[in-house]
Design a protein around this motif. Structure first.
Motif, PDB file in Angstrom:
ATOM      1  N   MET A  56       0.294  -3.290 -56.065  1.00 51.79           N
ATOM      2  CA  MET A  56      -0.963  -3.370 -56.783  1.00 51.79           C
ATOM      3  C   MET A  56      -1.525  -4.787 -56.738  1.00 51.79           C
ATOM      4  O   MET A  56      -2.720  -4.966 -56.575  1.00 51.79           O
ATOM      5  N   LYS A  57      -0.642  -5.790 -56.865  1.00 49.61           N
ATOM      6  CA  LYS A  57      -1.112  -7.172 -56.854  1.00 49.61           C
ATOM      7  C   LYS A  57      -1.722  -7.530 -55.513  1.00 49.61           C
ATOM      8  O   LYS A  57      -2.724  -8.228 -55.447  1.00 49.61           O
ATOM      9  N   SER A  58      -1.119  -7.050 -54.453  1.00 54.84           N
ATOM     10  CA  SER A  58      -1.649  -7.346 -53.126  1.00 54.84           C
ATOM     11  C   SER A  58      -2.971  -6.621 -52.898  1.00 54.84           C
ATOM     12  O   SER A  58      -3.852  -7.147 -52.231  1.00 54.84           O
ATOM     13  N   GLY A  59      -3.138  -5.432 -53.456  1.00 51.66           N
ATOM     14  CA  GLY A  59      -4.400  -4.703 -53.339  1.00 51.66           C
ATOM     15  C   GLY A  59      -5.530  -5.412 -54.063  1.00 51.66           C
ATOM     16  O   GLY A  59      -6.660  -5.478 -53.565  1.00 51.66           O
ATOM     17  N   ILE A  60      -5.230  -5.948 -55.236  1.00 53.95           N
ATOM     18  CA  ILE A  60      -6.237  -6.701 -55.980  1.00 53.95           C
ATOM     19  C   ILE A  60      -6.604  -7.960 -55.229  1.00 53.95           C
ATOM     20  O   ILE A  60      -7.779  -8.331 -55.144  1.00 53.95           O
ATOM     21  N   LEU A  61      -5.603  -8.607 -54.655  1.00 56.95           N
ATOM     22  CA  LEU A  61      -5.849  -9.837 -53.898  1.00 56.95           C
ATOM     23  C   LEU A  61      -6.687  -9.552 -52.648  1.00 56.95           C
ATOM     24  O   LEU A  61      -7.589 -10.320 -52.307  1.00 56.95           O
ATOM     25  N   LYS A  62      -6.427  -8.430 -51.983  1.00 59.80           N
ATOM     26  CA  LYS A  62      -7.226  -8.059 -50.803  1.00 59.80           C
ATOM     27  C   LYS A  62      -8.659  -7.722 -51.205  1.00 59.80           C
ATOM     28  O   LYS A  62      -9.615  -8.101 -50.515  1.00 59.80           O
ATOM     29  N   ALA A  63      -8.807  -7.005 -52.314  1.00 62.85           N
ATOM     30  CA  ALA A  63     -10.154  -6.676 -52.788  1.00 62.85           C
ATOM     31  C   ALA A  63     -10.917  -7.939 -53.172  1.00 62.85           C
ATOM     32  O   ALA A  63     -12.107  -8.083 -52.847  1.00 62.85           O
ATOM     33  N   GLU A  64     -10.232  -8.857 -53.846  1.00 60.41           N
ATOM     34  CA  GLU A  64     -10.878 -10.121 -54.205  1.00 60.41           C
ATOM     35  C   GLU A  64     -11.270 -10.892 -52.951  1.00 60.41           C
ATOM     36  O   GLU A  64     -12.363 -11.464 -52.873  1.00 60.41           O
ATOM     37  N   GLY A  65     -10.409 -10.915 -51.955  1.00 60.55           N
ATOM     38  CA  GLY A  65     -10.718 -11.603 -50.705  1.00 60.55           C
ATOM     39  C   GLY A  65     -11.913 -10.989 -49.996  1.00 60.55           C
ATOM     40  O   GLY A  65     -12.786 -11.702 -49.499  1.00 60.55           O
ATOM     41  N   PHE A  66     -11.955  -9.653 -49.948  1.00 62.15           N
ATOM     42  CA  PHE A  66     -13.094  -8.981 -49.326  1.00 62.15           C
ATOM     43  C   PHE A  66     -14.384  -9.289 -50.071  1.00 62.15           C
ATOM     44  O   PHE A  66     -15.414  -9.580 -49.458  1.00 62.15           O
ATOM     45  N   LEU A  67     -14.345  -9.216 -51.407  1.00 66.06           N
ATOM     46  CA  LEU A  67     -15.549  -9.485 -52.194  1.00 66.06           C
ATOM     47  C   LEU A  67     -16.002 -10.936 -52.049  1.00 66.06           C
ATOM     48  O   LEU A  67     -17.197 -11.218 -51.984  1.00 66.06           O
ATOM     49  N   ARG A  68     -15.047 -11.859 -51.989  1.00 60.74           N
ATOM     50  CA  ARG A  68     -15.411 -13.274 -51.803  1.00 60.74           C
ATOM     51  C   ARG A  68     -16.037 -13.484 -50.426  1.00 60.74           C
ATOM     52  O   ARG A  68     -16.999 -14.237 -50.287  1.00 60.74           O
ATOM     53  N   PHE A  69     -15.491 -12.829 -49.406  1.00 56.29           N
ATOM     54  CA  PHE A  69     -16.052 -12.948 -48.060  1.00 56.29           C
ATOM     55  C   PHE A  69     -17.467 -12.366 -48.015  1.00 56.29           C
ATOM     56  O   PHE A  69     -18.370 -12.957 -47.419  1.00 56.29           O
ATOM     57  N   PHE A  70     -17.669 -11.228 -48.646  1.00 60.52           N
ATOM     58  CA  PHE A  70     -18.980 -10.587 -48.714  1.00 60.52           C
ATOM     59  C   PHE A  70     -19.972 -11.468 -49.458  1.00 60.52           C
ATOM     60  O   PHE A  70     -21.108 -11.670 -49.020  1.00 60.52           O
ATOM     61  N   SER A  71     -19.529 -12.016 -50.584  1.00 60.77           N
ATOM     62  CA  SER A  71     -20.379 -12.906 -51.369  1.00 60.77           C
ATOM     63  C   SER A  71     -20.701 -14.185 -50.601  1.00 60.77           C
ATOM     64  O   SER A  71     -21.837 -14.668 -50.638  1.00 60.77           O
ATOM     65  N   LEU A  72     -19.713 -14.719 -49.901  1.00 64.68           N
ATOM     66  CA  LEU A  72     -19.923 -15.914 -49.083  1.00 64.68           C
ATOM     67  C   LEU A  72     -20.999 -15.664 -48.031  1.00 64.68           C
ATOM     68  O   LEU A  72     -21.905 -16.480 -47.835  1.00 64.68           O
ATOM     69  N   GLY A  73     -20.923 -14.525 -47.370  1.00 62.45           N
ATOM     70  CA  GLY A  73     -21.924 -14.188 -46.368  1.00 62.45           C
ATOM     71  C   GLY A  73     -23.321 -14.045 -46.952  1.00 62.45           C
ATOM     72  O   GLY A  73     -24.301 -14.547 -46.385  1.00 62.45           O
ATOM     73  N   LEU A  74     -23.418 -13.366 -48.095  1.00 59.24           N
ATOM     74  CA  LEU A  74     -24.726 -13.189 -48.723  1.00 59.24           C
ATOM     75  C   LEU A  74     -25.305 -14.507 -49.227  1.00 59.24           C
ATOM     76  O   LEU A  74     -26.507 -14.756 -49.103  1.00 59.24           O
ATOM     77  N   LEU A  75     -24.455 -15.356 -49.808  1.00 65.07           N
ATOM     78  CA  LEU A  75     -24.937 -16.652 -50.298  1.00 65.07           C
ATOM     79  C   LEU A  75     -25.386 -17.545 -49.146  1.00 65.07           C
ATOM     80  O   LEU A  75     -26.419 -18.218 -49.239  1.00 65.07           O
ATOM     81  N   ALA A  76     -24.629 -17.555 -48.060  1.00 61.61           N
ATOM     82  CA  ALA A  76     -25.020 -18.352 -46.897  1.00 61.61           C
ATOM     83  C   ALA A  76     -26.310 -17.806 -46.284  1.00 61.61           C
ATOM     84  O   ALA A  76     -27.187 -18.580 -45.879  1.00 61.61           O
ATOM     85  N   LEU A  77     -26.432 -16.480 -46.229  1.00 64.60           N
ATOM     86  CA  LEU A  77     -27.650 -15.865 -45.707  1.00 64.60           C
ATOM     87  C   LEU A  77     -28.855 -16.228 -46.576  1.00 64.60           C
ATOM     88  O   LEU A  77     -29.924 -16.564 -46.056  1.00 64.60           O
ATOM     89  N   THR A  78     -28.682 -16.192 -47.888  1.00 61.94           N
ATOM     90  CA  THR A  78     -29.762 -16.561 -48.800  1.00 61.94           C
ATOM     91  C   THR A  78     -30.183 -18.009 -48.588  1.00 61.94           C
ATOM     92  O   THR A  78     -31.377 -18.308 -48.475  1.00 61.94           O
ATOM     93  N   ALA A  79     -29.209 -18.913 -48.550  1.00 65.27           N
ATOM     94  CA  ALA A  79     -29.525 -20.328 -48.367  1.00 65.27           C
ATOM     95  C   ALA A  79     -30.216 -20.575 -47.022  1.00 65.27           C
ATOM     96  O   ALA A  79     -31.174 -21.348 -46.950  1.00 65.27           O
ATOM     97  N   CYS A  80     -29.762 -19.907 -45.970  1.00 61.68           N
ATOM     98  CA  CYS A  80     -30.384 -20.089 -44.650  1.00 61.68           C
ATOM     99  C   CYS A  80     -31.789 -19.493 -44.593  1.00 61.68           C
ATOM    100  O   CYS A  80     -32.707 -20.106 -44.042  1.00 61.68           O
ATOM    101  N   LEU A  81     -31.963 -18.295 -45.143  1.00 60.77           N
ATOM    102  CA  LEU A  81     -33.281 -17.672 -45.110  1.00 60.77           C
ATOM    103  C   LEU A  81     -34.308 -18.489 -45.886  1.00 60.77           C
ATOM    104  O   LEU A  81     -35.439 -18.663 -45.434  1.00 60.77           O
ATOM    105  N   VAL A  82     -33.918 -18.990 -47.051  1.00 57.47           N
ATOM    106  CA  VAL A  82     -34.849 -19.790 -47.848  1.00 57.47           C
ATOM    107  C   VAL A  82     -35.043 -21.167 -47.213  1.00 57.47           C
ATOM    108  O   VAL A  82     -36.163 -21.657 -47.100  1.00 57.47           O
TER     109      VAL A  82
END
Length: 182
Positions: free
Chosen positions: A1-27
């Motif tokens: 369970m701990k590894s699943g939470i860590l993988k989900a957190e990693g995926f969400l951070r990667f997704f958020s990183l991409g969206l934040l970088a896309l926002t900063a670049c587009l603006v």
């Protein structure tokens, strides 16, 4: 369970990183030049609106923060397993940093959205013109960037709740803020 939470957190951070970088670049890279009079040209950039300038800085810093936290998800997998000592302190630090990043990103995106809405609608009481009638491509690209930024803010709120779970699972459910035994 701990590894699943860590993988989900990693995926969400990667997704958020991409969206934040896309926002900063587009603006940050958005600009449109229009000829106002016969030889007078006016260029619309994100620097014309202070809220958009702040959005670029905040989203860039938040993307960098998520990149650092992403390295935690991949390299420090033992963090979630040991509830004693400095791990508890690190959990508190990560919790507060995640909360701060989520709230600041959300506030910056909403401030930029509100300021951009004035560019779309204008304010006749203050004699502010509708800018998006002249710079339509600029405004459409800013609108798309703001949508990406708001989605990133919501993803960061989910990440913050995972961080809260990782912190408060270290404590006993029977006594208030007492660490669980081994």
């Amino acid at each position: 369970m701990k590894s699943g939470i860590l993988k989900a957190e990693g995926f969400l951070r990667f997704f958020s990183l991409g969206l934040l970088a896309l926002t900063a670049c587009l603006v940050g890279l958005d600009a449109q030049t229009k000829e106002i009079f016969f030889s007078l040209e006016r260029k619309a950039t994100f620097r014309d609106l202070n809220a958009l300038l702040a959005l670029v800085y905040v989203d860039s810093i938040a993307a960098g923060y998520n990149l650092l936290q992403l390295s935690k998800c991949f390299f420090i997998s033992g963090f979630n397993g040991n509830p004693t000592g400095s791990y508890k302190n690190l959990a508190w630090v990560f919790f507060f940093l995640d909360q701060m990043a989520a709230y600041v990103c959300f506030a910056a995106n909403l401030a930029a959205t509100q300021a951009s809405l004035l560019a779309v609608t204008g304010a006749s009481q203050f004699q502010w013109m509708k800018i998006c009638n002249r710079y339509t491509r600029f405004c459409i690209q800013i609108g798309g960037a703001l949508l990406c930024g708001l989605i990133a803010s919501l993803v960061m709120a989910v990440i913050s709740s995972i961080s809260a779970f990782n912190l408060f699972r270290l404590y006993s459910s029977k006594q208030f803020l007492v660490l669980k035994g081994k």
